[in-house]
Design a protein around this motif. Structure first.
Motif, mmCIF file in Angstrom:
data_model
loop_
_atom_site.group_PDB
_atom_site.id
_atom_site.type_symbol
_atom_site.label_atom_id
_atom_site.label_comp_id
_atom_site.label_asym_id
_atom_site.label_seq_id
_atom_site.Cartn_x
_atom_site.Cartn_y
_atom_site.Cartn_z
ATOM 1 N N GLN A 189 -4.990 7.052 0.575
ATOM 2 C CA GLN A 189 -5.122 6.728 -0.850
ATOM 3 C C GLN A 189 -6.516 7.072 -1.368
ATOM 4 N N ALA A 226 0.830 -1.203 0.000
ATOM 5 C CA ALA A 226 0.000 0.000 0.000
ATOM 6 C C ALA A 226 0.869 1.260 0.000
ATOM 7 N N ASN A 256 -4.513 3.390 3.558
ATOM 8 C CA ASN A 256 -5.608 3.196 2.604
ATOM 9 C C ASN A 256 -6.551 4.397 2.594
ATOM 10 N N HIS A 280 -4.698 -2.327 -3.568
ATOM 11 C CA HIS A 280 -3.254 -2.600 -3.719
ATOM 12 C C HIS A 280 -2.859 -3.778 -2.874
#
Length: 158
Positions: free
Chosen positions: A149, A21, A146, A158
């Motif tokens: 992201q 990640a 995450n 990912h």
């Protein structure tokens, strides 16, 4: 399967997940702060890079760590020495490998032993719970990475 073997397996998977990640975040966003006091991806991975070595003596020696002001400052200094995601990933893989060896060797008869840890004014945990702390910490940071992201518009798994 022994409990320790499951903890090792889960810890290794969490390491792979958090590293994948972090490596997927664009390099120009590794120190992006989306709001307030949110930690950057690099800051979180600096912690992941050093946490395995921090947990190792707790598991191996079964003693609570020093958590005084000097120890906290030293931890911050060490974390900041990993100034790229790649350095963080390499250090995390090395330290987690060493920790997983200690986890696998942990004796069954000591799983229910209790230890007082200095977090939050002191918390008592069984060694079975202590064995999974690095795993828990990496999964915690995986969620934060995450979320960053997602805030960046990355919807890919990912």
């Amino acid at each position: 399967m022994r409990y320790q073997d499951q903890v090792v397996r889960a810890t290794q998977k969490a390491l792979d997940d958090v590293c994948r990640a972090a490596l997927s975040v664009p390099s120009d966003k590794l120190e992006w702060v989306p709001m307030g006091d949110v930690r950057t991806v690099l800051s979180q991975m600096q912690e992941v890079a050093t946490a395995g070595n921090w947990f190792l003596p707790i598991i191996r020696d079964r003693k609570p760590p020093e958590f005084d002001e000097h120890a906290r400052k030293e931890a911050v200094r060490l974390r900041q020495s990993f100034d790229t995601i790649e350095k963080c990933v390499e250090a995390a893989r090395d330290s987690t490998s060493d920790l997983c060896q200690a986890l696998a060797a942990f004796p069954d008869e000591a799983l229910e032993d209790e230890m007082r840890l200095p977090f939050g004014g002191g918390v008592v945990m069984t060694m079975a719970d202590v064995l999974s702390m690095h795993h828990w910490n990496m999964v915690y940071h995986l969620g934060q990475i995450n979320q960053i992201q997602l805030m960046l518009g990355d919807r890919e798994m990912h």
